[in-house]
Scaffold this active site. Structure first.
Site, PDB file in Angstrom:
ATOM      1  N   ASP A   1      20.893 -54.453  24.695  1.00  0.00           N
ATOM      2  CA  ASP A   1      21.251 -55.206  25.899  1.00  0.00           C
ATOM      3  C   ASP A   1      22.561 -55.942  25.624  1.00  0.00           C
ATOM      4  O   ASP A   1      23.164 -55.747  24.559  1.00  0.00           O
ATOM      5  CB  ASP A   1      20.126 -56.177  26.297  1.00  0.00           C
ATOM      6  CG  ASP A   1      20.008 -56.327  27.814  1.00  0.00           C
ATOM      7  OD1 ASP A   1      21.008 -56.720  28.440  1.00  0.00           O
ATOM      8  OD2 ASP A   1      18.936 -56.031  28.367  1.00  0.00           O
TER       9      ASP A   1
ATOM     10  N   HIS B   1      24.136 -53.533  31.254  1.00  0.00           N
ATOM     11  CA  HIS B   1      23.501 -54.252  30.133  1.00  0.00           C
ATOM     12  C   HIS B   1      24.043 -53.775  28.783  1.00  0.00           C
ATOM     13  O   HIS B   1      23.293 -53.688  27.813  1.00  0.00           O
ATOM     14  CB  HIS B   1      21.971 -54.065  30.177  1.00  0.00           C
ATOM     15  CG  HIS B   1      21.306 -54.902  31.238  1.00  0.00           C
ATOM     16  ND1 HIS B   1      20.945 -56.215  31.039  1.00  0.00           N
ATOM     17  CD2 HIS B   1      20.955 -54.620  32.523  1.00  0.00           C
ATOM     18  CE1 HIS B   1      20.385 -56.697  32.137  1.00  0.00           C
ATOM     19  NE2 HIS B   1      20.387 -55.750  33.055  1.00  0.00           N
TER      20      HIS B   1
ATOM     21  N   GLU C   1      20.433 -52.967  37.046  1.00  0.00           N
ATOM     22  CA  GLU C   1      21.419 -54.039  37.243  1.00  0.00           C
ATOM     23  C   GLU C   1      22.797 -53.690  36.700  1.00  0.00           C
ATOM     24  O   GLU C   1      23.388 -54.447  35.936  1.00  0.00           O
ATOM     25  CB  GLU C   1      20.915 -55.327  36.562  1.00  0.00           C
ATOM     26  CG  GLU C   1      19.608 -55.810  37.142  1.00  0.00           C
ATOM     27  CD  GLU C   1      19.039 -57.027  36.408  1.00  0.00           C
ATOM     28  OE1 GLU C   1      18.406 -57.857  37.077  1.00  0.00           O
ATOM     29  OE2 GLU C   1      19.219 -57.158  35.176  1.00  0.00           O
TER      30      GLU C   1
END
Ligand code: TNX
Length: 628
Positions: free
Chosen positions: A197, A271, A348
């Protein structure tokens, strides 16, 4: 001497009033019949297995029994034993691969199953049938009694998962194995390992050494994650860690011995700040000053799933070198993890830097793509082709539906169950892990007591989860998962606190028949598991004892409702700045707050003793939580 006497008296009392463990099992078995006798485990017992393939299970059982009983029991290959682990010669179709039958009588315990996985789950049930001291780490002298039962048990879903995020906070290999151990006790079989991440890349990739030389480390910061100061130029990165490939192999083996498949996640294209800090050329801006995020705030959230990343954290989909990079990563990941799935994230992803990039624009033109959002579909399809070439199946967060993905891809529904419904209707396999029922990072008690995070999720809500939504063909729902994101979780002990008891609710939702769901019965069993967890040294939240305070407006006045999840509680409160106890006002119906600068103080009691936290709420906080 006096102390010893006390122990003897305590134990005598304790065995006389021994609890009926048959009523305490989590997850609830499919079928359980209790008979009127009991088995007494003594040091004369033996643990036998009928097939050499089950040797490691018998040894595992013996180790656990001996730790608490001190009996020095041995595992033997035989058709006769006091505790018998038997693989069926002829498979019992009802039991499938993970089911088992457990029969205990005065003479002993027989567990039968088609496969080792079933024997393993029978063993977990056996441990829960034994007195709670069996979970301890040192020898206890007591009567080890098991009620006589006949259990037939098998899971409702094939995918029963928990996800652990080791990027936002790093968890050592030992921590991860301990977490896996706990999962197995509640019959979870899938460990989703979120390995990469923005805040750290945690898996060694030998052909790309900078991923862990650079990407696994961030500058040291303290305080609230998400509000931390950005790295200073030249500041040394000393916080973090990663797993070597040997570590990974060890964890994979450890998990497999406990019937747990690991699904590794490499989160792309978003990410990815840690990967970009290691290899800036993989991004659009190729900013060599990019650092691993120490938990800084770099995203502006506009609500409704729209946001802007102020630091670039997505791979460039128009750069062929990115796919060369991914091929190297997935070659090594595929070789390390024997499971069929690799999770590729997909969530995202901010595409603002793609929109400004000439290569991306050219690619869009070539592909006839009008919206930059749809470039994600192109990227994901390229990733899927890479996985396929390694013999692996793609699973991703529900964003992988945006821009199109092949029907073979499996979708993990997290933004509610909407994505899962949509995907199943399109014929994708789905795993349900919606924020609304399964986000273990969300606050389980009052957010003025427990450290506050994005949202709240009570145990009762977890337990009410139904993974197969109305109108969806159940055959597409592989099962479900609980997700533990660790932005706010720095230690294993706190990870346990956030995981339990909610993971017990999910364990039951994913294992037990839908028809046997019963909250009153479940919450009673949760409390017995609390006692067992105390003996085992496992941390858990006691938020079920904290009053749930909600407010509403009635004719311009604030009306306060107080309730609690645990049964048999009395709730006491004050609104006069005195400390509440069982002599102050007892809650019985919604309370209308008088005007004025009032503070409400609430605490629950059980059997005349305070239990749970004192909750203190000022008028403005009460007004804020007005639900209408
Ligand atoms: C959303 S769930 C994320 C994570 C966060 C989590 C916090 C998902 C696919 N992405 O990156 O940690 O919310 O609840």
């Amino acid at each position: 001497m006096k102390y010893l006497l006390y122990i003897v008296v305590f134990l005598a009392f304790n065995t006389a009033g021994a609890q009926n463990t048959a009523n305490q099992l989590i997850p609830q078995p499919v079928e359980i019949r209790q008979n009127n006798s009991a088995f007494n485990l003594t040091k004369a017992a033996s643990v036998a297995f009928n097939n050499p393939e089950s040797l490691h299970l018998a040894e595992m059982l013996v180790l656990r029994l001996n730790t608490a009983t001190g009996f020095g029991l041995k595992a033997i290959q035989s058709n006769k034993g006091t505790i018998q682990l038997n693989l069926n010669q002829v498979p019992d179709p009802k039991l499938g691969a993970e089911g088992y039958v457990l029969v205990s009588t005065a003479r002993g315990v027989v567990i039968t199953a088609n496969k080792n996985a079933g024997l393993f789950y029978g063993m977990q049930t056996l441990m829960q049938l034994l007195p709670m001291h069996i979970a301890g780490k040192s020898v206890v002298k007591m009567k080890w009694t098991i009620p006589a039962v006949s259990i037939t048990d098998y899971p409702r879903f094939a995918w029963r998962g928990l996800m652990l995020d080791v990027s936002r906070h790093f968890f050592s290999k030992q921590d991860v194995m301990q977490y896996i151990d706990e999962m197995a006790k509640w019959k979870f079989n899938t460990f989703h390992w979120h390995l990469t991440d923005d805040e750290g890349w945690r898996i060694e990739i030998k052909s790309l050494p900078k991923l862990t030389e650079v990407g696994a480390w961030r500058v040291q910061r303290y305080g609230h994650f998400g509000d931390r100061e950005v790295p200073k130029p030249g500041e040394a990165a000393s916080e973090g860690g990663f797993y070597t490939q040997d570590d990974i192999r060890q964890v994979v083996k450890y998990a497999a011995e406990r019937n747990i498949t690991i699904v590794p996640e490499i989160d792309v294209p978003g990410h990815s700040m840690a990967a970009i800090a290691s290899y800036p050329e993989l991004s659009c801006k190729k900013d060599t000053a990019t650092r691993v995020s120490p938990g800084m705030n770099f995203i502006d959230w506009y609500g409704n799933n729209t946001f802007k990343a102020n630091v670039e954290n997505a791979l460039n989909p128009a750069d062929e070198n990115v796919y060369v990079f991914l091929d190297k990563v997935f070659t090594e990941v595929a070789a390390l993890f024997p499971g069929q799935y690799i999770h590729v994230g997909g969530d995202e992803c901010y595409k603002g830097y793609w929109a400004e990039n000439a290569d991306c624009q050219q690619l869009m033109k070539k592909l006839g793509i009008r919206h930059v959002e749809d470039l994600q579909g192109y990227f994901m399809n390229r990733v899927e082709a890479i996985l396929k070439s390694k013999g692996k199946k793609l699973i991703g967060w529900d964003e992988i539906l945006d821009g199109g993905i092949s029907p073979e891809a499996t979708v993990m529904s997290w933004r509610g169950i909407k994505g899962g419904i949509e995907a199943a209707k399109m014929g994708h396999d789905v795993v349900m892990s919606p924020t609304t029922f399964a986000y273990l990072d969300y606050v389980q008690g009052d957010h003025t007591v427990d450290p506050s995070i994005y949202a709240g999720l009570r145990l009762k809500k977890c337990y009410s989860f139904e993974p197969v939504p109305e109108g969806v063909d159940a055959k597409y729902v592989l099962g479900g998962q609980g997700n533990l994101w660790t932005e706010q979780i720095p230690t294993l002990r706190y990870a346990q606190y956030m995981t339990f008891p909610r993971a017990w609710a999910l364990a039951e939702v994913y294992w037990s028949p839908k028809e046997s769901k019963n909250w009153d019965n479940f919450i009673r069993r949760v409390e017995t598991q609390f006692e067992r967890s105390d003996v085992a040294g496992l941390n858990y939240s006691k938020a079920i004892y904290d009053p749930i305070v909600t407010t509403s407006l009635k004719s311009g006045k604030l009306l306060v409702t107080m309730e609690a999840e645990a049964p048999g509680l009395e709730i006491y409160y004050t609104i006069d700045d005195a400390m509440p106890d069982n002599f102050t006002a007892k809650y019985s119906q919604p309370v209308q707050l008088p005007n004025g600068p009032i503070t409400l103080r609430v605490i629950a009691y059980r059997a005349g003793k305070p239990i749970g936290h004192l909750i203190t709420l000022k008028r403005d906080e009460l007004e804020k939580r007005e639900t209408k």
